[in-house]
Design a protein around this motif. Sequence first.
Motif, PDB file in Angstrom:
ATOM      1  N   SER A 287     -26.709  -3.838  20.166  1.00  0.00           N
ATOM      2  CA  SER A 287     -26.705  -4.164  21.589  1.00  0.00           C
ATOM      3  C   SER A 287     -26.794  -5.666  21.780  1.00  0.00           C
ATOM      4  O   SER A 287     -27.310  -6.372  20.923  1.00  0.00           O
ATOM      5  N   PRO A 288     -26.276  -6.196  22.883  1.00  0.00           N
ATOM      6  CA  PRO A 288     -26.386  -7.646  23.109  1.00  0.00           C
ATOM      7  C   PRO A 288     -27.819  -8.108  23.150  1.00  0.00           C
ATOM      8  O   PRO A 288     -28.140  -9.196  22.716  1.00  0.00           O
ATOM      9  N   ARG A 289     -28.704  -7.240  23.698  1.00  0.00           N
ATOM     10  CA  ARG A 289     -30.102  -7.660  23.730  1.00  0.00           C
ATOM     11  C   ARG A 289     -30.665  -7.728  22.321  1.00  0.00           C
ATOM     12  O   ARG A 289     -31.369  -8.663  21.956  1.00  0.00           O
ATOM     13  N   GLY A 290     -30.322  -6.744  21.470  1.00  0.00           N
ATOM     14  CA  GLY A 290     -30.790  -6.763  20.087  1.00  0.00           C
ATOM     15  C   GLY A 290     -30.192  -7.925  19.332  1.00  0.00           C
ATOM     16  O   GLY A 290     -30.841  -8.566  18.520  1.00  0.00           O
ATOM     17  N   ALA A 291     -28.901  -8.219  19.597  1.00  0.00           N
ATOM     18  CA  ALA A 291     -28.259  -9.353  18.934  1.00  0.00           C
ATOM     19  C   ALA A 291     -28.932 -10.640  19.322  1.00  0.00           C
ATOM     20  O   ALA A 291     -29.173 -11.521  18.504  1.00  0.00           O
ATOM     21  N   ASN A 292     -29.252 -10.735  20.607  1.00  0.00           N
ATOM     22  CA  ASN A 292     -29.904 -11.960  21.085  1.00  0.00           C
ATOM     23  C   ASN A 292     -31.243 -12.157  20.400  1.00  0.00           C
ATOM     24  O   ASN A 292     -31.600 -13.236  19.967  1.00  0.00           O
ATOM     25  N   ARG A 293     -32.003 -11.043  20.286  1.00  0.00           N
ATOM     26  CA  ARG A 293     -33.301 -11.167  19.628  1.00  0.00           C
ATOM     27  C   ARG A 293     -33.142 -11.539  18.170  1.00  0.00           C
ATOM     28  O   ARG A 293     -33.904 -12.328  17.624  1.00  0.00           O
ATOM     29  N   SER A 294     -32.132 -10.956  17.488  1.00  0.00           N
ATOM     30  CA  SER A 294     -31.933 -11.253  16.070  1.00  0.00           C
ATOM     31  C   SER A 294     -31.615 -12.718  15.865  1.00  0.00           C
ATOM     32  O   SER A 294     -32.111 -13.357  14.949  1.00  0.00           O
ATOM     33  N   ALA A 295     -30.742 -13.244  16.731  1.00  0.00           N
ATOM     34  CA  ALA A 295     -30.373 -14.655  16.576  1.00  0.00           C
ATOM     35  C   ALA A 295     -31.558 -15.553  16.870  1.00  0.00           C
ATOM     36  O   ALA A 295     -31.835 -16.484  16.135  1.00  0.00           O
ATOM     37  N   THR A 296     -32.249 -15.223  17.952  1.00  0.00           N
ATOM     38  CA  THR A 296     -33.338 -16.102  18.327  1.00  0.00           C
ATOM     39  C   THR A 296     -34.476 -16.065  17.331  1.00  0.00           C
ATOM     40  O   THR A 296     -35.152 -17.067  17.130  1.00  0.00           O
ATOM     41  N   ALA A 297     -34.690 -14.933  16.680  1.00  0.00           N
ATOM     42  CA  ALA A 297     -35.772 -14.840  15.712  1.00  0.00           C
ATOM     43  C   ALA A 297     -35.546 -15.777  14.544  1.00  0.00           C
ATOM     44  O   ALA A 297     -36.492 -16.212  13.914  1.00  0.00           O
ATOM     45  N   ALA A 298     -34.287 -16.095  14.252  1.00  0.00           N
ATOM     46  CA  ALA A 298     -33.988 -16.933  13.095  1.00  0.00           C
ATOM     47  C   ALA A 298     -34.079 -18.399  13.401  1.00  0.00           C
ATOM     48  O   ALA A 298     -33.824 -19.222  12.562  1.00  0.00           O
ATOM     49  N   LEU A 299     -34.389 -18.775  14.624  1.00  0.00           N
ATOM     50  CA  LEU A 299     -34.297 -20.175  15.003  1.00  0.00           C
ATOM     51  C   LEU A 299     -35.594 -20.857  15.347  1.00  0.00           C
ATOM     52  O   LEU A 299     -35.597 -21.672  16.235  1.00  0.00           O
ATOM     53  N   ILE A 300     -36.659 -20.531  14.815  1.00  0.00           N
ATOM     54  CA  ILE A 300     -37.932 -21.217  14.938  1.00  0.00           C
ATOM     55  C   ILE A 300     -38.633 -21.072  16.266  1.00  0.00           C
ATOM     56  O   ILE A 300     -39.817 -21.043  16.315  1.00  0.00           O
ATOM     57  N   THR A 301     -38.018 -21.032  17.357  1.00  0.00           N
ATOM     58  CA  THR A 301     -38.747 -20.853  18.606  1.00  0.00           C
ATOM     59  C   THR A 301     -38.692 -19.377  18.886  1.00  0.00           C
ATOM     60  O   THR A 301     -38.719 -18.907  19.984  1.00  0.00           O
ATOM     61  N   GLN A 302     -38.662 -18.676  17.799  1.00  0.00           N
ATOM     62  CA  GLN A 302     -38.278 -17.301  17.773  1.00  0.00           C
ATOM     63  C   GLN A 302     -36.778 -17.371  17.980  1.00  0.00           C
ATOM     64  O   GLN A 302     -36.198 -16.538  18.629  1.00  0.00           O
ATOM     65  N   CYS A 303     -36.197 -18.452  17.417  1.00  0.00           N
ATOM     66  CA  CYS A 303     -34.779 -18.601  17.504  1.00  0.00           C
ATOM     67  C   CYS A 303     -34.368 -20.010  17.221  1.00  0.00           C
ATOM     68  O   CYS A 303     -35.154 -20.837  16.982  1.00  0.00           O
ATOM     69  N   PRO A 304     -33.076 -20.297  17.463  1.00  0.00           N
ATOM     70  CA  PRO A 304     -32.786 -21.687  17.352  1.00  0.00           C
ATOM     71  C   PRO A 304     -33.462 -22.139  18.567  1.00  0.00           C
ATOM     72  O   PRO A 304     -33.491 -21.465  19.566  1.00  0.00           O
ATOM     73  N   GLN A 305     -34.024 -23.208  18.555  1.00  0.00           N
ATOM     74  CA  GLN A 305     -34.745 -23.525  19.754  1.00  0.00           C
ATOM     75  C   GLN A 305     -33.790 -23.934  20.824  1.00  0.00           C
ATOM     76  O   GLN A 305     -34.164 -24.450  21.827  1.00  0.00           O
TER      77      GLN A 305
ATOM     78  N   ASP B 117     -25.487 -17.828  11.672  1.00  0.00           N
ATOM     79  CA  ASP B 117     -25.144 -16.898  10.590  1.00  0.00           C
ATOM     80  C   ASP B 117     -26.436 -16.327  10.017  1.00  0.00           C
ATOM     81  O   ASP B 117     -27.191 -17.036   9.341  1.00  0.00           O
ATOM     82  N   VAL B 118     -26.693 -15.078  10.306  1.00  0.00           N
ATOM     83  CA  VAL B 118     -27.911 -14.413   9.845  1.00  0.00           C
ATOM     84  C   VAL B 118     -27.506 -13.349   8.830  1.00  0.00           C
ATOM     85  O   VAL B 118     -27.121 -12.233   9.186  1.00  0.00           O
ATOM     86  N   GLY B 119     -27.520 -13.723   7.550  1.00  0.00           N
ATOM     87  CA  GLY B 119     -27.072 -12.796   6.525  1.00  0.00           C
ATOM     88  C   GLY B 119     -25.605 -12.462   6.720  1.00  0.00           C
ATOM     89  O   GLY B 119     -24.765 -13.342   6.906  1.00  0.00           O
ATOM     90  N   PRO B 120     -25.270 -11.176   6.739  1.00  0.00           N
ATOM     91  CA  PRO B 120     -23.869 -10.770   6.882  1.00  0.00           C
ATOM     92  C   PRO B 120     -23.384 -10.727   8.333  1.00  0.00           C
ATOM     93  O   PRO B 120     -22.252 -10.326   8.593  1.00  0.00           O
TER      94      PRO B 120
END
Length: 237
Positions: A5-23, A153-156
């Motif tokens: 889902s876009p919401r899940g994708a958004n969370r996945s991306a943001t989690a990888a970026l330090i502010t709970q994401c790319p900041q 790019d979060v893994g695959p």
Amino acid sequence: MQRVSPRGANRSATAALITQCPQLCPAPHRALQPRRELRPGRLRIAAAPAVAPGLTEAEAKAEQSFVQRHGHDQTTAVTLLHAAAATRNVPADLVLGALAHLDSTFDSQTGTELDGRWRLQFGSKGPPFMKYIPVPEFVDIACSLNSIDLSSDVGPINFKFKGKMEWEGPASLHFAFHSVAVEFPGLTRPQHITRQLTPKEQKTYRFLHVGDRIAALASSAGGFILMAKESNFSGDA
């Protein structure tokens, strides 16, 4: 295949970026205001606010340690940030101290273009092992088009957010993402999912330093970000 889902994708991306994401995806700053007329041409930094918001306890402690070791010279802070962006080997507490020192003492900024591709190198929020952002995160800024895009790019899985930005005052950039594309390039039959987003609030970056190789900024979520220039903007879309 499990749908993303876009919401899940958004969370996945943001989690990888330090502010709970790319900041680049900071926490809400203010309600989305009616679109204002944007300054034509390339966005240029002229000056930064003379008075910076108060530092957190951890940021103030890091700045004090930095000053004790390196003095009050802003040039030293910028030099240290250049080394951090180039090598990713400068201790995180020193990088935080340099960023906090710029935030508490910054007075003016010579005009420099923000157009181009920037890689997110360091974010002051998050656990120590993630302060140097561990996954490829890029921000593409095209000031003449009022556009700002984020790719991660979060893994695959690849995430690509597209957004619009507006400039307020000499050093504050407001933006919101309006679509996200989720790609799975490693599959035998690559998958591509695009969803529209409905942002309710804008995000904000306040620039502390912009040069031809690095940019330092404060996020509306709190904390600081260090970016390194990858390339200049050379397209029309």
